[in-house]
Design a protein around this motif. Structure first.
Motif, short mmCIF file in Angstrom:
data_model
loop_
_atom_site.label_atom_id
_atom_site.label_comp_id
_atom_site.label_asym_id
_atom_site.label_seq_id
_atom_site.Cartn_x
_atom_site.Cartn_y
_atom_site.Cartn_z
N PHE A 67 -11.35 -2.91 118.88
CA PHE A 67 -12.62 -3.51 119.29
C PHE A 67 -12.61 -4.06 120.71
N GLY A 69 -12.15 -2.81 123.70
CA GLY A 69 -12.85 -2.12 124.77
C GLY A 69 -14.34 -2.37 124.75
N SER A 70 -14.98 -2.17 123.60
CA SER A 70 -16.44 -2.30 123.52
C SER A 70 -16.88 -3.76 123.66
N ILE A 71 -16.22 -4.67 122.94
CA ILE A 71 -16.61 -6.08 123.04
C ILE A 71 -16.25 -6.62 124.42
N GLN A 73 -16.30 -5.03 127.24
CA GLN A 73 -17.33 -4.61 128.19
C GLN A 73 -18.56 -5.50 128.09
N ALA A 74 -18.91 -5.88 126.85
CA ALA A 74 -20.05 -6.77 126.68
C ALA A 74 -19.78 -8.14 127.30
N GLY A 78 -13.80 -6.21 130.21
CA GLY A 78 -13.02 -5.13 129.64
C GLY A 78 -12.04 -5.62 128.59
N GLN A 79 -11.07 -4.78 128.30
CA GLN A 79 -10.09 -5.13 127.27
C GLN A 79 -9.27 -6.34 127.65
N TYR A 82 -11.20 -9.34 126.92
CA TYR A 82 -11.31 -9.61 125.49
C TYR A 82 -10.03 -10.25 124.96
N ALA A 214 -16.17 -12.35 118.32
CA ALA A 214 -17.25 -11.90 119.20
C ALA A 214 -18.14 -13.09 119.54
N SER A 218 -24.47 -12.20 120.73
CA SER A 218 -24.75 -10.81 120.39
C SER A 218 -25.18 -10.65 118.93
#
Length: 278
Positions: A67, A69-71, A73-74, A78-79, A82, A214, A218
């Motif tokens: 998770f 990478g996607s979180i 970016q938000a 990036g990773q 996170y 997260a 979001s």
């Protein structure tokens, strides 16, 4: 009839003594002896530490590489960003997840007859529970150490050592309060499987309906409202502020307030249920 009941009375009479009749020094001595007994049991059964060893590794690698990478970016980092976000939350998660073990272990001791032996001895009832919590805290600190080793390997930067220790201490305080809940479940429910199932129903929504993995921004509005009142969110945010920087005071005091309130309510309940369990 009298010949058969006399030995029972002699055996159970010490176990019915009130804790108030035992001096503080006696409670401390009893707790220390029971802690030693529980640690020796872990030494003889090292497999009981597998969850504390493997859980931090599995969860860290899972959330960072699946998770992250996607979180990330938000979050705009990036990773790597996170990793800085999720590791403090993982410390909060460890405090909650491993707290469940004290309830399942307590239930197993009841079903194996160990607790019947303890309750027949002239020891403080609270000493049995405090010893369980103390040993589970050792397991939690071990898991946290493993978590931080893995965290550094995946790129977490420890810039605030004092904040790290403060975050671990805060998590330990909160975990000790949650352990009273699981001790109560360990007394009330019939077996360890029931305690584990009930723990899952409690832990799952609290962990994933929080800011551990997260940011709440979001999430849907109704779920954001839930996270606002979720003590795991304030614990994770306080740990995050202590370890990587950011506001701390509000989340710190709310977490401490939750810890005191849960302990004040559940500790007397757990001790009472343990005394009166037939």
């Amino acid at each position: 009839m009298s010949a058969t009941t006399a030995p029972v009375t002699a055996t159970t009479a010490p176990g019915t003594a009130d804790d108030a009749r035992i001096p503080l020094r006696g409670h401390v001595r009893h707790t220390g002896a029971l802690v030693r007994r529980n640690l020796l049991w872990i030494r003889q059964d090292p497999e009981s530490m597998f969850d504390a060893l493997l859980m931090p590794v599995v969860f860290t690698l899972l959330f960072v590489y699946v998770f992250g990478g996607s979180i990330g970016q938000a979050l705009g980092g990036g990773q790597d960003g996170y990793v800085q976000y999720v590791i403090p939350g993982m410390i909060a998660m460890m405090s909650m997840t491993l707290s469940q073990g004290v309830g399942t272990g307590f239930s197993q001791d009841f079903n194996s007859g160990v607790m019947d032996r303890f309750r027949s001895l002239p020891i403080g009832r609270g000493s049995v529970l405090f010893a369980k919590i103390a040993v589970e805290m050792v397991r939690m600190l071990f898991a946290t150490a493993v978590l931080m080793i893995v965290a550094v390997l995946v790129g977490f930067d420890i810039d605030h050592w004092a904040g790290l220790f403060a975050a671990v201490g805060l998590s330990a305080v909160f975990a000790s309060s949650i352990m009273w809940v699981f001790l109560t479940l360990g007394v009330i429910l019939k077996n360890a499987q029931s305690v584990q199932a009930m723990g899952f129903l409690v832990l799952f929504p609290l962990q994933f309906g929080s800011s551990i993995f997260a940011p709440p921004q979001s999430m849907p509005g109704w779920l954001q409202a839930f996270t606002d009142y979720n003590p795991l969110s304030t614990l994770a945010d306080a740990a995050r502020g202590l370890m990587v920087g950011g506001p701390v005071a509000r989340d710190l005091w709310i977490t401490l307030g939750w810890s005191v309130a849960i302990t004040a309510v559940m500790a007397p309940v757990a001790i009472h249920k343990f005394r009166t369990k037939s």
